[in-house]
Design a protein around this motif. Structure first.
Motif, mmCIF file in Angstrom:
data_model
loop_
_atom_site.group_PDB
_atom_site.id
_atom_site.type_symbol
_atom_site.label_atom_id
_atom_site.label_comp_id
_atom_site.label_asym_id
_atom_site.label_seq_id
_atom_site.Cartn_x
_atom_site.Cartn_y
_atom_site.Cartn_z
ATOM 1 N N ARG A 1 0.855 -1.194 0.000
ATOM 2 C CA ARG A 1 0.000 0.000 0.000
ATOM 3 C C ARG A 1 0.889 1.241 0.000
ATOM 4 O O ARG A 1 1.429 1.640 1.033
ATOM 5 N N LYS A 2 1.051 1.813 -1.171
ATOM 6 C CA LYS A 2 1.857 3.020 -1.336
ATOM 7 C C LYS A 2 1.238 3.864 -2.438
ATOM 8 O O LYS A 2 0.786 3.347 -3.461
ATOM 9 N N ILE A 3 1.193 5.150 -2.204
ATOM 10 C CA ILE A 3 0.760 6.070 -3.251
ATOM 11 C C ILE A 3 1.956 6.325 -4.146
ATOM 12 O O ILE A 3 3.044 6.656 -3.663
ATOM 13 N N SER B 1 -5.835 7.899 -6.476
ATOM 14 C CA SER B 1 -5.271 6.900 -5.563
ATOM 15 C C SER B 1 -6.078 6.795 -4.272
ATOM 16 O O SER B 1 -6.206 5.718 -3.699
ATOM 17 N N ASP C 1 -1.954 4.052 1.042
ATOM 18 C CA ASP C 1 -0.562 4.359 1.369
ATOM 19 C C ASP C 1 -0.163 3.833 2.752
ATOM 20 O O ASP C 1 0.829 4.264 3.318
ATOM 21 N N ARG D 1 4.052 13.049 4.030
ATOM 22 C CA ARG D 1 3.348 12.182 4.985
ATOM 23 C C ARG D 1 3.223 12.861 6.348
ATOM 24 O O ARG D 1 2.228 12.681 7.046
#
Length: 399
Positions: free
Chosen positions: A15-17, A75, A124, A229
């Motif tokens: 899970r990453k943008i 996203s 993310d 972030r």
């Protein structure tokens, strides 16, 4: 800078943008989008363009060439804009419904915070939670995210031994960064002879077996990823302006850890139930990692953010649930009327977000999937659930 998120079946395990630009002021921008969407019968490309490029207070005043924010909104499951076509996604629909039915700005901001926090962890979570747990320290984050990647590899290697699967696995479950872009100056004319030494250095002979790649995180990625972030964490109340973690931030990390989303010295999020329904993942044994359904994950995040009650409301309050779903369904049909012909049923994941959003205000949180399941046992259910390949289930109401 673009963090390249490869598209393959194993991408659900990371899970990453994939974008490190266009992330500023995301919560406020989601609120702006929600208010605009809720006030219109149909959302057009012109509406989106004005929101992006008109000066405040009409829009965000972004440069006409800057539409990176649209990649982030896609996203996060808010809206997908391609070739002039606008498709509002599940989280965007939920925000539009909540915005139209909750005029109070403070109350709606609490709803938007829940939807944003949930969407953020879905999109993310591996990057964000390890960044939060590290206090946004570069060295600690690098160690944590590498541990998370290697932990996932160790779990999944037990089930996927072929070279083809391993290659896809190592590509998707990783952090890869575009460290430079030479542009046209680095290109050679077609009339020039190829540089064999350079070709050999880029494409060495393939090994007999696919080995684990390196997990080093580049400084270019860190310089972009961590500040953005951190800004998200501030907007969600997880850290204060100095970067110190708050009680809410600690609670969220503890909630995710108690649900099993942790590995050796790291956080590791895993796919939800509907995401591993493909036959490709049928060999994964139960218990290999936590598998929650969409509702369970939403409630986990909401409670971790201290926005939802710690216990469910009385199961017998079906009338209240039915009335809520009727209201949600009515607004869902009223929004985006150009798509009204296909908006005859309410996607369950839109309903979940709306019910949870209302619960941030009313503290009434029914176990919605349980209530819907109980309704199906009645001779004439007022809430009808139809299985849906796209939305898990689609709901309709009948008096």
């Amino acid at each position: 800078m673009l963090d390249k998120a490869r598209s393959n079946v194993f991408s659900i395990f990371m899970r990453k943008i994939g974008f490190s630009v266009g992330l500023e002021h995301t919560l406020d921008r989601l609120i702006d989008f929600s208010r605009m969407y809720s006030e219109k019968d149909t959302l057009s490309y012109g509406d989106i363009s004005r929101l992006l490029h008109e000066k405040r207070p009409i829009g965000w005043g972004l440069d006409p060439s800057n539409e990176h924010i649209l990649d982030v909104l896609r996203s996060l499951g808010i809206v997908d804009v391609r070739k002039g076509e606008v498709a509002v996604l599940e989280a965007g629909d939920a925000l539009g419904i909540l915005s139209r039915t909750i005029p109070d700005d403070a109350e709606f901001r609490a709803c938007a915070t829940l939807v944003f926090g949930h969407s953020l962890l879905l999109a993310d979570g591996d990057v964000f939670l390890n960044a939060l747990a590290s206090g946004f320290d570069v060295d600690e984050f690098s160690t944590r995210i590498a541990s998370s990647i290697e932990h996932k590899w160790s779990v999944l290697e037990h089930y996927f031994a072929s070279d083809q699967h391993r290659r896809l696995l190592y590509s998707a479950v990783n952090i890869e960064a575009q460290t430079s872009n030479p542009g046209s100056r680095g290109r050679r004319s077609l009339s020039q002879s190829p540089d064999l030494d350079r070709l050999n250095s880029i494409r060495p002979p393939l090994s007999a077996a696919v080995a684990r790649p390196e997990t080093a995180v580049t400084s270019a990625y860190l310089n972009k990823a961590l500040p953005r972030r951190k800004a998200w964490a501030v907007s969600l109340g997880l850290v204060d302006s100095s970067g110190a973690i708050t009680d809410r931030g600690t609670r969220l990390l503890e909630s995710m850890m108690s649900a099993g989303y942790a590995g050796p010295g790291c956080f590791s999020l895993w796919p939800l139930q509907h995401e591993i329904s493909s036959h490709v993942f049928s060999k994964i044994r139960s218990g290999a990692f936590p598998v929650l359904n969409s509702w369970e994950f939403l409630v986990l995040v909401g409670r971790g953010l201290d926005l939802l009650p710690s216990v469910y409301s009385n199961d017998e309050q079906r009338d209240e649930v039915f009335e809520l779903l009727e209201r949600i369904m009515h607004v869902y049909k009223a929004l985006n009327q150009s798509k009204s012909i296909v908006r005859t049923e309410l996607p369950a994941r839109v309903a979940y977000r709306c019910i949870a959003g209302y619960a941030t205000i009313s503290r009434f949180l029914p176990d919605l999937p349980k209530v819907v399941e109980q309704e199906q046992l009645l001779p004439s259910p007022r809430i009808v659930a139809r299985q849906s390949r796209i939305a898990e289930s689609a709901l309709s109401t009948h008096k």
